[in-house]
Design a protein around this motif. Structure first.
Motif, PDB file in Angstrom:
ATOM      1  N   PRO A   1      34.595  45.770  37.425  1.00 55.44           N
ATOM      2  CA  PRO A   1      34.452  45.845  35.964  1.00 55.44           C
ATOM      3  C   PRO A   1      33.057  46.336  35.570  1.00 55.44           C
ATOM      4  O   PRO A   1      32.057  45.943  36.166  1.00 55.44           O
ATOM      5  CB  PRO A   1      34.687  44.407  35.509  1.00 55.44           C
ATOM      6  CG  PRO A   1      34.378  43.563  36.692  1.00 55.44           C
ATOM      7  CD  PRO A   1      34.642  44.394  37.915  1.00 55.44           C
ATOM      8  N   LEU A   2      33.018  47.202  34.593  1.00 53.12           N
ATOM      9  CA  LEU A   2      31.767  47.744  34.073  1.00 53.12           C
ATOM     10  C   LEU A   2      31.783  47.666  32.554  1.00 53.12           C
ATOM     11  O   LEU A   2      32.845  47.706  31.933  1.00 53.12           O
ATOM     12  CB  LEU A   2      31.598  49.212  34.472  1.00 53.12           C
ATOM     13  CG  LEU A   2      31.513  49.544  35.955  1.00 53.12           C
ATOM     14  CD1 LEU A   2      31.545  51.044  36.144  1.00 53.12           C
ATOM     15  CD2 LEU A   2      30.252  48.967  36.545  1.00 53.12           C
ATOM     16  N   GLY A   3      30.615  47.606  31.969  1.00 48.10           N
ATOM     17  CA  GLY A   3      30.482  47.671  30.526  1.00 48.10           C
ATOM     18  C   GLY A   3      29.682  48.903  30.159  1.00 48.10           C
ATOM     19  O   GLY A   3      28.720  49.255  30.839  1.00 48.10           O
ATOM     20  N   VAL A   4      30.078  49.573  29.081  1.00 48.95           N
ATOM     21  CA  VAL A   4      29.395  50.784  28.634  1.00 48.95           C
ATOM     22  C   VAL A   4      29.109  50.648  27.144  1.00 48.95           C
ATOM     23  O   VAL A   4      30.008  50.304  26.367  1.00 48.95           O
ATOM     24  CB  VAL A   4      30.270  52.037  28.875  1.00 48.95           C
ATOM     25  CG1 VAL A   4      29.574  53.284  28.362  1.00 48.95           C
ATOM     26  CG2 VAL A   4      30.601  52.182  30.344  1.00 48.95           C
ATOM     27  N   ALA A   5      27.866  50.911  26.759  1.00 46.49           N
ATOM     28  CA  ALA A   5      27.490  50.898  25.343  1.00 46.49           C
ATOM     29  C   ALA A   5      26.770  52.197  25.027  1.00 46.49           C
ATOM     30  O   ALA A   5      25.953  52.682  25.810  1.00 46.49           O
ATOM     31  CB  ALA A   5      26.597  49.708  25.027  1.00 46.49           C
ATOM     32  N   VAL A   6      27.069  52.777  23.882  1.00 45.17           N
ATOM     33  CA  VAL A   6      26.404  53.996  23.430  1.00 45.17           C
ATOM     34  C   VAL A   6      25.493  53.620  22.272  1.00 45.17           C
ATOM     35  O   VAL A   6      25.945  53.024  21.288  1.00 45.17           O
ATOM     36  CB  VAL A   6      27.431  55.059  22.988  1.00 45.17           C
ATOM     37  CG1 VAL A   6      26.729  56.292  22.466  1.00 45.17           C
ATOM     38  CG2 VAL A   6      28.351  55.416  24.151  1.00 45.17           C
ATOM     39  N   ASP A   7      24.227  53.972  22.396  1.00 39.79           N
ATOM     40  CA  ASP A   7      23.198  53.612  21.414  1.00 39.79           C
ATOM     41  C   ASP A   7      23.244  52.106  21.183  1.00 39.79           C
ATOM     42  O   ASP A   7      23.157  51.344  22.110  1.00 39.79           O
ATOM     43  CB  ASP A   7      23.374  54.409  20.120  1.00 39.79           C
ATOM     44  CG  ASP A   7      23.145  55.911  20.342  1.00 39.79           C
ATOM     45  OD1 ASP A   7      22.348  56.243  21.242  1.00 39.79           O
ATOM     46  OD2 ASP A   7      23.763  56.720  19.654  1.00 39.79           O
TER      47      ASP A   7
ATOM     48  N   PRO B   1      28.919  48.631  20.317  1.00 35.41           N
ATOM     49  CA  PRO B   1      29.430  47.490  21.077  1.00 35.41           C
ATOM     50  C   PRO B   1      29.681  47.862  22.539  1.00 35.41           C
ATOM     51  O   PRO B   1      29.903  49.024  22.870  1.00 35.41           O
ATOM     52  CB  PRO B   1      30.752  47.168  20.370  1.00 35.41           C
ATOM     53  CG  PRO B   1      31.170  48.469  19.768  1.00 35.41           C
ATOM     54  CD  PRO B   1      29.901  49.179  19.382  1.00 35.41           C
ATOM     55  N   MET B   2      29.635  46.856  23.382  1.00 38.72           N
ATOM     56  CA  MET B   2      29.905  47.046  24.805  1.00 38.72           C
ATOM     57  C   MET B   2      31.411  47.279  24.978  1.00 38.72           C
ATOM     58  O   MET B   2      32.224  46.525  24.471  1.00 38.72           O
ATOM     59  CB  MET B   2      29.469  45.804  25.591  1.00 38.72           C
ATOM     60  CG  MET B   2      29.443  45.992  27.069  1.00 38.72           C
ATOM     61  SD  MET B   2      28.268  47.211  27.685  1.00 38.72           S
ATOM     62  CE  MET B   2      26.710  46.491  27.264  1.00 38.72           C
ATOM     63  N   GLN B   3      31.741  48.349  25.665  1.00 38.49           N
ATOM     64  CA  GLN B   3      33.138  48.680  25.919  1.00 38.49           C
ATOM     65  C   GLN B   3      33.420  48.479  27.405  1.00 38.49           C
ATOM     66  O   GLN B   3      32.619  48.854  28.243  1.00 38.49           O
ATOM     67  CB  GLN B   3      33.416  50.130  25.519  1.00 38.49           C
ATOM     68  CG  GLN B   3      33.154  50.406  24.057  1.00 38.49           C
ATOM     69  CD  GLN B   3      33.286  51.881  23.739  1.00 38.49           C
ATOM     70  OE1 GLN B   3      33.995  52.610  24.419  1.00 38.49           O
ATOM     71  NE2 GLN B   3      32.598  52.319  22.699  1.00 38.49           N
TER      72      GLN B   3
END
Length: 155
Positions: free
Chosen positions: A70-76, A79-81
């Motif tokens: 599992p990974l989390g990705v946030a842009v600027d 919210p964490m996706q």
């Protein structure tokens, strides 16, 4: 006088919590790299199927299978996706560990340096203790080992 005792207990609890956090961080920092691989081996079970038998016939010991990272990705400041990375097996051969991705017709591998980098570099960075990433095609009876090496700009 009761307030001084309350503050003392509060301070002792805070100090113990900070000491515990520091101890956990130091333990994590000095853990051997293979600790993550051992956890993967414990978490992933191996279902006996044609792919596992084929890998074993090729000389690999299949340690675990079907993993989701599992990974989390946030842009600027968004919210964490949630997203995930998948790999099929963790194998060992001659005391070296490899991650295995099975080659599938619906998502073929692009066998160029940039294609391999885009598709597999994340695995190599997440598990630097692995010797490489194996791309296995049981139908075509082929096994390819992909390794990454950071090169100097000068060389």
């Amino acid at each position: 006088m009761s307030q001084i005792g309350d503050w003392f207990v509060f301070l002792v609890v805070i100090l113990l919590l900070l000491w515990w956090l520091w101890f956990q961080f130091a333990r994590w920092l000095h853990a051997p790299p293979s600790l993550r691989l051992r956890r993967l081996m414990q978490d992933g079970s191996v279902e006996r199927d044609e792919q596992v038998e084929w890998l074993e016939a090729c000389g690999y010991e299949v340690l675990s299978g079907k993993h989701r990272i599992p990974l989390g990705v946030a842009v600027d400041e968004g919210p964490m996706q949630a997203t995930r990375l998948y790999f099929d097996y963790l194998v060992q051969k001659e005391e070296l560990y490899y991650l295995v991705k099975m080659d599938r017709a619906r998502k073929p591998i692009e066998w160029t340096a940039s294609g391999l980098r885009e598709r597999l570099l994340a695995y190599a960075l997440l598990f630097p203790e692995c010797e490489g990433i194996i791309i296995a095609d049981p139908k075509g009876q082929s096994i390819h080992t992909v390794r990454f090496k950071v090169e100097d700009e000068d060389g």
